[in-house]
Design an enzyme around this catalytic site. Structure first.
Site, PDB file in Angstrom:
ATOM      1  CB  CYS A 114      12.592  -1.510  33.834  1.00 44.05           C
ATOM      2  SG  CYS A 114      11.481  -1.232  35.213  1.00 44.05           S
ATOM      3  CG  HIS A 249      11.989  -5.700  32.508  1.00 46.93           C
ATOM      4  ND1 HIS A 249      12.529  -5.758  33.775  1.00 46.93           N
ATOM      5  CD2 HIS A 249      10.991  -4.771  32.566  1.00 46.93           C
ATOM      6  CE1 HIS A 249      11.887  -4.910  34.560  1.00 46.93           C
ATOM      7  NE2 HIS A 249      10.955  -4.306  33.852  1.00 46.93           N
ATOM      8  CG  ASN A 279       9.330  -4.470  37.210  1.00 49.01           C
ATOM      9  OD1 ASN A 279      10.559  -4.455  37.207  1.00 49.01           O
ATOM     10  ND2 ASN A 279       8.595  -3.729  36.408  1.00 49.01           N
TER      11      ASN A 279
HETATM   12  N1  ACO Z   1      -5.901  -5.461  42.736  1.00 50.02           N
HETATM   13  C1  ACO Z   1      -7.187  -5.528  42.322  1.00 50.02           C
HETATM   14  N2  ACO Z   1      -7.692  -4.771  41.338  1.00 50.02           N
HETATM   15  C2  ACO Z   1      -6.845  -3.903  40.745  1.00 50.02           C
HETATM   16  C3  ACO Z   1      -5.506  -3.765  41.134  1.00 50.02           C
HETATM   17  C4  ACO Z   1      -5.037  -4.590  42.173  1.00 50.02           C
HETATM   18  N3  ACO Z   1      -3.763  -4.560  42.617  1.00 50.02           N
HETATM   19  N4  ACO Z   1      -4.925  -2.825  40.360  1.00 50.02           N
HETATM   20  C5  ACO Z   1      -5.868  -2.369  39.515  1.00 50.02           C
HETATM   21  N5  ACO Z   1      -7.039  -3.020  39.750  1.00 50.02           N
HETATM   22  C6  ACO Z   1      -8.296  -2.854  39.054  1.00 50.02           C
HETATM   23  C7  ACO Z   1      -8.461  -1.474  38.462  1.00 50.02           C
HETATM   24  O1  ACO Z   1      -8.986  -0.582  39.426  1.00 50.02           O
HETATM   25  C8  ACO Z   1      -9.410  -1.722  37.333  1.00 50.02           C
HETATM   26  O2  ACO Z   1     -10.713  -1.819  37.859  1.00 50.02           O
HETATM   27  P1  ACO Z   1     -11.984  -1.221  37.056  1.00 50.02           P
HETATM   28  O3  ACO Z   1     -12.040  -2.002  35.778  1.00 50.02           O
HETATM   29  O4  ACO Z   1     -13.135  -1.478  37.992  1.00 50.02           O
HETATM   30  O5  ACO Z   1     -11.678   0.222  36.850  1.00 50.02           O
HETATM   31  C9  ACO Z   1      -9.032  -3.112  36.826  1.00 50.02           C
HETATM   32  O6  ACO Z   1      -8.323  -3.723  37.914  1.00 50.02           O
HETATM   33  C10 ACO Z   1      -8.170  -3.094  35.572  1.00 50.02           C
HETATM   34  O7  ACO Z   1      -7.061  -2.199  35.786  1.00 50.02           O
HETATM   35  P2  ACO Z   1      -5.973  -1.976  34.669  1.00 50.02           P
HETATM   36  O8  ACO Z   1      -4.910  -1.066  35.183  1.00 50.02           O
HETATM   37  O9  ACO Z   1      -6.647  -1.586  33.397  1.00 50.02           O
HETATM   38  O10 ACO Z   1      -5.379  -3.468  34.528  1.00 50.02           O
HETATM   39  P3  ACO Z   1      -4.454  -4.084  33.394  1.00 50.02           P
HETATM   40  O11 ACO Z   1      -5.079  -5.316  32.882  1.00 50.02           O
HETATM   41  O12 ACO Z   1      -3.986  -3.053  32.410  1.00 50.02           O
HETATM   42  O13 ACO Z   1      -3.170  -4.546  34.248  1.00 50.02           O
HETATM   43  C11 ACO Z   1      -0.892  -3.900  34.744  1.00 50.02           C
HETATM   44  C12 ACO Z   1      -2.405  -3.598  34.932  1.00 50.02           C
HETATM   45  C13 ACO Z   1      -0.617  -5.246  35.374  1.00 50.02           C
HETATM   46  C14 ACO Z   1      -0.115  -2.800  35.448  1.00 50.02           C
HETATM   47  C15 ACO Z   1      -0.537  -3.931  33.248  1.00 50.02           C
HETATM   48  O14 ACO Z   1      -1.070  -2.810  32.609  1.00 50.02           O
HETATM   49  C16 ACO Z   1       0.959  -3.970  32.982  1.00 50.02           C
HETATM   50  O15 ACO Z   1       1.635  -4.936  33.289  1.00 50.02           O
HETATM   51  N6  ACO Z   1       1.529  -2.928  32.341  1.00 50.02           N
HETATM   52  C17 ACO Z   1       2.946  -2.903  31.940  1.00 50.02           C
HETATM   53  C18 ACO Z   1       3.885  -2.738  33.081  1.00 50.02           C
HETATM   54  C19 ACO Z   1       5.316  -2.752  32.558  1.00 50.02           C
HETATM   55  O16 ACO Z   1       5.641  -3.338  31.567  1.00 50.02           O
HETATM   56  N7  ACO Z   1       6.201  -2.089  33.206  1.00 50.02           N
HETATM   57  C20 ACO Z   1       7.588  -2.125  32.701  1.00 50.02           C
HETATM   58  C21 ACO Z   1       8.363  -1.048  33.079  1.00 50.02           C
HETATM   59  S1  ACO Z   1       8.314  -0.722  34.798  1.00 50.02           S
HETATM   60  C22 ACO Z   1       9.548   0.495  35.052  1.00 50.02           C
HETATM   61  O17 ACO Z   1      10.222   0.947  34.201  1.00 50.02           O
HETATM   62  C23 ACO Z   1       9.734   1.021  36.452  1.00 50.02           C
END
Ligand code: ACO
Length: 322
Positions: A114, A249, A279
């Site tokens: 990214c 980004h 993204n």
């Molecule tokens: N729909 C519904 N529920 C979901 C989904 C979904 N699509 N995905 C995960 N959940 C659930 C999980 O199972 C979990 O449930 P549980 O609490 O019962 O176990 C709950 O939601 C929370 O999951 P987390 O993964 O902890 O959610 P979080 O609040 O951390 O959000 C996210 C996830 C959006 C991916 C976030 O962590 C994020 O944006 N991270 C950074 C991503 C980033 O910056 N990437 C940049 C680089 S990308 C690259 O280089 C290719």
């Protein structure tokens, strides 16, 4: 005096097919509400089979050249950032070179996930500054829909396809400081296992799917990007008050908002496209830049701060006087 790299033209391409969160929820165990609340994403574009990284990169490059009033003969080199190339080789940049009818200069792909566009901008800027090229196309083009694991709802809802490009022209500029003021790029390979693709062409029977430990990436993103932004300002003896636009980004609305708050920038000074594009990895910054350039928000003479972080980990920033 070394040349400056002027952003002479900006272009973009998005696949025709738009997929809403609701449509995704028909096949993935997710909801529109979860995706919006956690990420800000409302829809993404997914490419058709012919919309490869080379095809989309070519369309974005054509638009950037047209915007600059430049011809294929003005292009001395093409640097294309992608993690989803058409083939292992030739480089996707060279497929673009051929499609544009460019018959001279260099071309290569750059893999920095990214942060690929920021990395490519940094390399191109250095080449222009040292007199190796006068006109360079810098492209980010990605088809992440082809490397997503549809069984992993934590990642497959986050990404989209698209391409963005800028044409950099060597010049002293119209104002004293027009062009790229600085770029800063960083990497920490020890964090390679928090965001990666678990395969590649070189691995038997493993085309590869994206794997991400979202929370960890999130934590690093906020810290590293804040550092990269401060580094850019310090290097130019500027403060956040001098910045007209932040073009971050587009990974997650919450990370973008945190960066805007850290800089003390009014929300309307932060360019956000994550709702519509999701993204798009290396394409995300030039796609956002192009949108705000085309709709007239970003104007010549304004100071624009670009930043990105991706799998590697890799991250960086660029400060540009338009
Ligand atoms: N729909 C519904 N529920 C979901 C989904 C979904 N699509 N995905 C995960 N959940 C659930 C999980 O199972 C979990 O449930 P549980 O609490 O019962 O176990 C709950 O939601 C929370 O999951 P987390 O993964 O902890 O959610 P979080 O609040 O951390 O959000 C996210 C996830 C959006 C991916 C976030 O962590 C994020 O944006 N991270 C950074 C991503 C980033 O910056 N990437 C940049 C680089 S990308 C690259 O280089 C290719």
């Amino acid at each position: 005096m070394p040349s400056r790299s002027i952003l002479a033209g900006i272009g973009a391409y998005l696949p025709e097919r738009i997929v809403s969160n609701a449509e995704l929820a028909l096949t993935v165990d997710t909801t529109d509400a979860w995706i919006r609340e956690r990420t800000g994403i409302q829809q993404r574009h997914f490419s058709a089979p012919h919309e490869t990284a080379a095809f989309m990169g070519t369309e974005a490059a054509k638009a950037a050249l047209a915007d600059a009033g430049a011809l294929p003969s003005d292009v001395d080199g093409i640097i294309l950032a992608t993690s989803t190339p058409d083939q292992a080789f030739p480089a996707t940049a060279l497929r673009v070179q051929a499609a544009l009818g460019v018959t001279k200069g260099f071309g290569f792909d750059l893999a920095a996930a990214c942060a690929g566009f920021i990395y490519a901008l940094s390399v191109a800027d250095s080449m222009i500054k040292c007199g190796q090229a006068k006109g360079v196309l810098v492209i980010g083009s990605e088809v992440y829909s082809r490397i997503l694991n549809w069984q992993d709802r934590g990642t497959c809802v986050l990404f989209g396809d698209g391409a963005g490009a800028v044409f950099l022209r060597a010049g002293e500029g119209t104002g004293s400081d027009q062009g790229i003021l600085s770029t800063h790029i960083h990497a920490q390979g020890t964090l390679g296992d928090i965001l990666y693709v678990d395969g590649a062409v070189g691995q038997p029977d493993k085309p590869g799917h994206l794997v991400m430990h979202g929370r960890e990436v999130f934590r690093h993103a906020v810290t590293r990007l804040a550092e990269a932004v401060q580094e850019a300002l310090d290097a130019n003896k500027l403060t956040a008050d001098d910045v007209d636009w932040l073009v971050p980004h587009q990974a997650n609305r919450r990370i973008i908002d945190a960066m805007g708050r850290k800089l003390g920038l009014a929300p309307e000074r932060v360019v956000i496209t994550v709702e519509d594009h999701a993204n798009t990895s290396a394409a995300s910054v030039p796609l956002a830049l192009c949108q705000a350039w085309k709709d007239g928000r970003i104007k010549r003479g304004e100071l624009v701060l670009l930043e990105a972080l991706g799998g590697g980990l890799v991250w960086g920033s660029a400060l540009v006087r338009m």
